[in-house]
Design a protein around this motif. Structure first.
Motif, PDB file in Angstrom:
ATOM      1  N   ARG A 262       0.865  -1.171   0.000  1.00  0.00           N
ATOM      2  CA  ARG A 262       0.000   0.000   0.000  1.00  0.00           C
ATOM      3  C   ARG A 262       0.900   1.219   0.000  1.00  0.00           C
ATOM      4  O   ARG A 262       2.104   1.112   0.004  1.00  0.00           O
TER       5      ARG A 262
ATOM      6  N   ILE B  71       1.903   1.204  -4.714  1.00  0.00           N
ATOM      7  CA  ILE B  71       0.769   0.678  -5.478  1.00  0.00           C
ATOM      8  C   ILE B  71       1.057   0.814  -6.972  1.00  0.00           C
ATOM      9  O   ILE B  71       0.858  -0.111  -7.759  1.00  0.00           O
TER      10      ILE B  71
ATOM     11  N   ALA C  38       3.842   7.094   5.402  1.00  0.00           N
ATOM     12  CA  ALA C  38       4.370   7.574   4.121  1.00  0.00           C
ATOM     13  C   ALA C  38       5.871   7.302   4.151  1.00  0.00           C
ATOM     14  O   ALA C  38       6.685   8.136   3.754  1.00  0.00           O
TER      15      ALA C  38
ATOM     16  N   ALA D  15       5.729   2.547   2.069  1.00  0.00           N
ATOM     17  CA  ALA D  15       4.676   3.053   1.174  1.00  0.00           C
ATOM     18  C   ALA D  15       5.216   3.331  -0.220  1.00  0.00           C
ATOM     19  O   ALA D  15       4.483   3.788  -1.099  1.00  0.00           O
TER      20      ALA D  15
ATOM     21  N   GLN E  88      -1.845   2.178  10.243  1.00  0.00           N
ATOM     22  CA  GLN E  88      -0.571   2.154   9.502  1.00  0.00           C
ATOM     23  C   GLN E  88       0.547   2.846  10.294  1.00  0.00           C
ATOM     24  O   GLN E  88       1.710   2.497  10.184  1.00  0.00           O
TER      25      GLN E  88
ATOM     26  N   GLY F 156       2.207  12.350   3.855  1.00  0.00           N
ATOM     27  CA  GLY F 156       2.259  11.928   2.464  1.00  0.00           C
ATOM     28  C   GLY F 156       1.006  12.358   1.731  1.00  0.00           C
ATOM     29  O   GLY F 156       0.203  13.144   2.244  1.00  0.00           O
TER      30      GLY F 156
ATOM     31  N   LYS G 120      -4.491  10.007   3.775  1.00  0.00           N
ATOM     32  CA  LYS G 120      -5.212   9.140   4.702  1.00  0.00           C
ATOM     33  C   LYS G 120      -6.191   9.920   5.569  1.00  0.00           C
ATOM     34  O   LYS G 120      -5.891  11.030   6.011  1.00  0.00           O
TER      35      LYS G 120
HETATM   36  C1  LIG Z   1       3.657   7.854   0.084  1.00  0.00           C
HETATM   37  S1  LIG Z   1       1.987   7.562  -0.172  1.00  0.00           S
HETATM   38  C2  LIG Z   1       1.515   7.093   1.417  1.00  0.00           C
HETATM   39  C3  LIG Z   1       0.058   7.296   1.659  1.00  0.00           C
HETATM   40  O1  LIG Z   1      -0.688   6.107   1.360  1.00  0.00           O
HETATM   41  C4  LIG Z   1      -1.397   5.733   2.525  1.00  0.00           C
HETATM   42  O2  LIG Z   1      -2.644   5.168   2.246  1.00  0.00           O
HETATM   43  P1  LIG Z   1      -2.814   3.536   2.257  1.00  0.00           P
HETATM   44  O3  LIG Z   1      -1.998   3.030   3.403  1.00  0.00           O
HETATM   45  O4  LIG Z   1      -4.310   3.348   2.421  1.00  0.00           O
HETATM   46  O5  LIG Z   1      -2.314   3.082   0.915  1.00  0.00           O
HETATM   47  C5  LIG Z   1      -1.549   7.022   3.290  1.00  0.00           C
HETATM   48  O6  LIG Z   1      -2.545   7.865   2.728  1.00  0.00           O
HETATM   49  C6  LIG Z   1      -0.174   7.599   3.102  1.00  0.00           C
HETATM   50  O7  LIG Z   1      -0.021   8.958   3.380  1.00  0.00           O
END
Ligand SMILES: CSC[C@H]1O[C@H](OP(=O)(O)O)[C@H](O)[C@@H]1O
Length: 361
Positions: free
Chosen positions: A54, A59, A166, A170, A203, A242, A255
């Motif tokens: 994630r 991604i 972040a 990530a 997270q 992030g 997030k």
């Molecule tokens: C460097 S992007 C990180 C960003 O992604 C996370 O979301 P998720 O864990 O649901 O993919 C979160 O928004 C982070 O800030």
């Protein structure tokens, strides 16, 4: 597993050389470090959807490798279109997903079938390598902000608040919001990180805390609701978070809970920075109003997963069986609450995004 001395981490995803990739399965952290082999488009789609991988940049990179895996099996236009559709449907908010899929698809479209698989692996590797480089540059520009905060209070620890993860987990490496933190720590700057636990998927508690512990960076886990109180009492020098998609006007989708942190920072005069690698910038969106916000399962809110005293990983319900839950996974912070965007080209004001990245060259 240790991060390297300068805080830049080992990669989160790597090609195995036999038509698959291997990832760190982030659903097992922090209690277990486990890797997982992804050998089909379905494996890749599942890993993104259930958040084994994630974070917007990761991604995107993972989806790019998914296209390479697909091209190995069947490089035809129809098969690649289907693979792209499957992967695009996994999660709606991170713009990197569509960006990476389009980038690989565009490269392959102009090639004869027999050259597509190799080209797809090459492009996926390029996206991964670029991510590490972009994040390293973000780290350098963000380091200057931490040094400025240190200069304002000589001899004292710089306290940074971050939300969610972040970090290098990530991305493919370094992280975005954490890259300045790792670089400051490696430079010997006394730094401390307030880590928002980041309900409901935690997270921060599960991933950012694990990363920082691995790197030896001093940090303190806090409830999401504690950040405003800490800012009111002068215990936060700056926030760095992030983003999953930033619009052309500088509105930042990140997030859930980021917006509330930005409001508290604005109310207390705490600088609020967003680490933004250019693939996460969506210049097609004039504002954050139209960012697709992922709605995830309510069980992520009604249940919490942890390790029992005897080492078992279990989920328990934290509410009544009949209670419904809403679970928007992201929110949008208006550009007016963002002090600066820490990009690979420098720290820029939101209103200069089009000027600096309009050509995207
Ligand atoms: C460097 S992007 C990180 C960003 O992604 C996370 O979301 P998720 O864990 O649901 O993919 C979160 O928004 C982070 O800030």
């Amino acid at each position: 597993m240790k991060t390297s001395a300068d805080g830049s981490a080992r990669r989160t995803i790597w090609a195995t050389g036999d038509g698959a990739v291997e990832i760190i399965d982030q659903t097992r952290l922090p209690h277990e470090y486990a890797t997982k082999r992804l050998a089909s488009v379905e494996d890749v789609a599942e890993a993104i959807a259930v958040m084994r991988v994630r974070g917007a940049p990761l991604i995107g990179a993972t989806a790019a490798y998914g296209m390479a895996i697909a091209a190995d099996v069947d490089p035809s236009d129809a098969a690649l279109a289907l693979a792209r559709q499957i992967l695009f449907a996994t999660r709606p908010t991170a713009v990197n997903l569509g960006w990476a899929l389009a980038r690989v698809a565009d490269v392959l479209a102009s090639l004869p079938l027999e050259r597509r698989a190799e080209a797809a692996w090459t492009e996926a590797e390029a996206i991964a390598a670029e991510d590490i480089a972009l994040n390293g540059a973000i780290g350098d520009h963000g380091l200057a902000l931490i040094k400025a905060a240190q200069k304002a209070r000589p001899g004292e620890t710089v306290n940074v608040l971050t939300h969610c993860n972040a970090g290098w987990l990530a991305t493919v490496g370094w992280g975005t919001a954490t890259a300045p933190i790792y670089k400051a720590h490696a430079a010997g700057i006394p730094i401390h990180v307030w880590v928002d636990e980041t309900r409901p998927r935690n997270q921060g508690a599960s991933l950012t805390a694990w990363e920082l512990a691995e790197a030896g960076v001093p940090h303190t886990l806090i409830a999401d609701n504690a950040g405003g109180h800490l800012m009111q009492h002068g215990r936060v020098d700056l926030c760095i978070v992030g983003t999953d998609r930033t619009a052309a006007n500088g509105d930042v989708c990140n997030k859930i809970g980021t917006y509330l942190k930005a409001l508290a920072a604005h109310d207390n005069g705490v600088p609020f920075y967003v680490a933004l690698p250019s693939p996460t910038l969506d210049l097609s969106l004039q504002s954050g109003r139209d960012v697709p916000i992922e709605e995830r399962a309510g069980t992520e809110v009604t249940e919490i997963t942890g390790r029992t005293a005897d080492g078992r990983i279990e989920s328990v319900c934290v509410t009544t069986p009949s209670t419904a839950a809403a679970n928007p996974a992201f929110d949008v912070t208006p550009a007016r609450l963002v002090t600066g965007l820490v990009t690979e080209r420098g720290v820029i004001e939101p209103e200069r995004l089009r000027e600096v990245f309009g050509s995207r060259a």
